[in-house]
Write a protein that holds these residues in place. Structure first.
Motif, PDB file in Angstrom:
ATOM      1  N   ASN A 273       0.843  -1.136  -0.182  1.00  0.00           N
ATOM      2  CA  ASN A 273       0.118  -0.140   0.023  1.00  0.00           C
ATOM      3  C   ASN A 273       0.987   1.228   0.058  1.00  0.00           C
ATOM      4  O   ASN A 273       2.019   1.126   0.419  1.00  0.00           O
ATOM      5  N   TYR A 287      -0.041   4.645   9.143  1.00  0.00           N
ATOM      6  CA  TYR A 287      -0.343   3.227   9.192  1.00  0.00           C
ATOM      7  C   TYR A 287      -0.528   3.169  10.794  1.00  0.00           C
ATOM      8  O   TYR A 287       0.528   3.061  11.512  1.00  0.00           O
ATOM      9  N   ASN A 300       5.181  -1.599   2.034  1.00  0.00           N
ATOM     10  CA  ASN A 300       4.417  -0.457   2.082  1.00  0.00           C
ATOM     11  C   ASN A 300       5.200   0.829   2.073  1.00  0.00           C
ATOM     12  O   ASN A 300       6.362   0.807   2.515  1.00  0.00           O
ATOM     13  N   ASN A 329       9.611  -1.932   4.648  1.00  0.00           N
ATOM     14  CA  ASN A 329       8.744  -0.733   4.112  1.00  0.00           C
ATOM     15  C   ASN A 329       9.230   0.614   4.242  1.00  0.00           C
ATOM     16  O   ASN A 329      10.737   0.470   4.745  1.00  0.00           O
TER      17      ASN A 329
END
Length: 473
Positions: A273, A287, A300, A329
């Motif tokens: 994402n 998040y 992400n 991430n």
């Protein structure tokens, strides 16, 4: 094919024998009918009644319709399809324009408009199984729980719709009360003008014995207003399991909203994402992983840059959660402040002030954190701050933290105000351009292991006020 024209006023009927994959007839006693509607609303209501009676029927609308009452699909296999960009417009306030109550029903390629009626609502799916909502355009609605609202529904597909909230409008897509195994795929949801409580996509377990497990939210493009792009979790119900959040894009459009993605889940996956602050602030996180367990958060990204330097908002929070793998991430920027007192952080692993929280066995590894420029903020913060809480056996390894040497900036801070914190591992990280490397804040942080990290700091690499800390180069 048999065409029966004029069977009902305003629409014609086509009857097709069902066919097998090899082209032969499967069950000629069970045929699929097509009702063409090009007349007024009464003709449409008559077509709905006929379809509900026989089932296995497509109702095709080829021209715009104004509805003064709602359309309710109850028959098995009833499909409502629009052609020629046909739009359904509410002619009065206070009703759902389309309800789906049956099995294997669908609404496809229709436009929905409230027509200036602020109390009008779009699509309500109540207790249905295998519904399909695809290719619709829903815009301007200001009332209801969601422009697409699912209650007690199983195996729904909500795909390739375009939803734009009206002023103070509801969630774009919202499910609750044992709505399970929903797929939300490829939608465009603009919640820029929605109400303060409205998410673009939300699934809440709201009844004690029920959940929204099996929710799959993938490939959506989302504009957030005053709340999260996506929020899935328990709100009075069971923690959802088997949730997949993947390959969505989230962009802020207002200052002071909640942020990007918030999930309270178990046994789930959050992958690929993106979050873009777009120059706007948020109050919670890009998040938020909260009251979650045994969940992976991988691949992400968050692009925040300097947008949050006026606030101390953290990019990622792992709150009251255990068994979380946060790996691979990329986080670019977060809130400003002073990491030696109060600041925004790249990641905060915390109890959130909730008693008896279990914040243990979390792994933060292989991530990249780029500090906001000119800020004394921090990279990774682990904090126990509640009675009975346990914040132990967490591991931070192989992360890259990149600062710009601003005073009071800090790579890691471990703080145990109340609760138990022991056996934290900080190993193999690259911490460059910060004022301090690792700060073991107080003596109740026990048994910290700091091994083989690469430091390039402007002050101390390790400030140790803990108990039983072990260090290696």
């Amino acid at each position: 094919m048999v065409i029966l024209a004029g069977l009902f006023s305003g629409f014609a009927v086509e009857v097709h024998a069902q066919t097998c994959d090899d082209g032969g007839a499967c069950n000629r006693s069970s045929s699929h009918k097509v009702l063409h509607v090009d007349g007024d609303t009464q003709s449409l209501q008559s077509a709905i009644a006929a379809a509900n009676s026989t089932g296995n029927t497509s109702i095709v609308i080829s021209s715009n319709q104004t509805l003064t009452t709602g359309l309710t699909l109850t028959g098995t296999g009833v499909e409502l399809t629009c052609q020629n960009h046909a739009t359904l417009t509410a002619g009065a306030a206070g009703f759902w324009m389309v309800k789906l109550l049956g099995t294997t029903e669908s609404v496809e390629n229709c436009g929905f408009s409230p027509g200036g009626n602020s109390g009008a609502q779009a699509i309500f799916i109540d207790g249905a199984s295998n519904p399909n909502i695809e290719g619709n355009t829903i815009s301007g609605f200001e009332a209801g729980n969601g422009s697409i609202y699912l209650v007690g529904t199983s195996n729904a597909i909500v795909r390739n719709n375009r939803i734009t909230a009206g002023i103070g409008g509801p969630d774009g897509i919202f499910g609750e009360k044992n709505t399970i195994d929903t797929t939300v795929d490829g939608n465009y949801v603009d919640e820029s003008h929605g109400a303060p409580w409205a998410h673009a996509i939300g699934f809440h377990s709201t009844v004690g014995s029920e959940s929204v497990s099996g929710t799959k939210v993938v490939n959506n493009t989302i504009l957030a207003g005053n709340n999260f792009c996506v929020e899935i979790g328990p709100f009075g119900g069971l923690t959802p399991g088997r949730v997949i959040l993947g390959n969505n894009t989230c962009k802020l459009t207002e200052n002071g909203g909640s942020g990007g993605y918030s999930l309270g889940v178990s046994g789930s996956s959050i992958t690929g994402n993106t979050f873009d602050a777009n120059g706007f602030t948020a109050t919670i996180a890009a998040y938020e992983i909260v009251t979650s367990l045994n969940t992976s958060v991988t691949g992400n990204s968050a692009s925040i840059g300097q947008a949050w330097t006026s606030v101390n908002t953290t990019a990622v929070t792992i709150n009251q959660s255990h068994g979380i793998s946060f790996a691979g991430n990329t986080i670019n920027g977060w809130g400003g402040g002073n990491a030696m007192s109060a600041a925004g952080w790249g990641v905060a692993v915390t109890t959130g002030g909730v008693s008896n929280s279990l914040v243990s066995n979390n792994t933060v590894s292989g991530n990249v954190f780029v500090f906001p420029k000119g800020q004394g903020s921090g990279g990774i913060f682990q904090q126990c701050q509640a009675s009975g809480a346990v914040c132990s056996n967490n591991s931070y390894s192989g992360n890259v933290l990149v600062g710009d040497g601003t005073p009071n900036s800090l790579g890691f801070r471990l703080e145990n105000d109340t609760g138990t914190m022991q056996n934290t591992l900080i190993s193999g990280n690259s911490i460059t351009g910060t004022n301090y490397g690792v700060d073991v804040w107080n003596s109740t942080v026990a048994g910290t292991h700091i091994y083989y990290n690469l430091f390039n700091t402007t002050s101390a690499n390790v400030v140790d006020s803990g108990t039983g800390t072990t260090k290696a180069p």
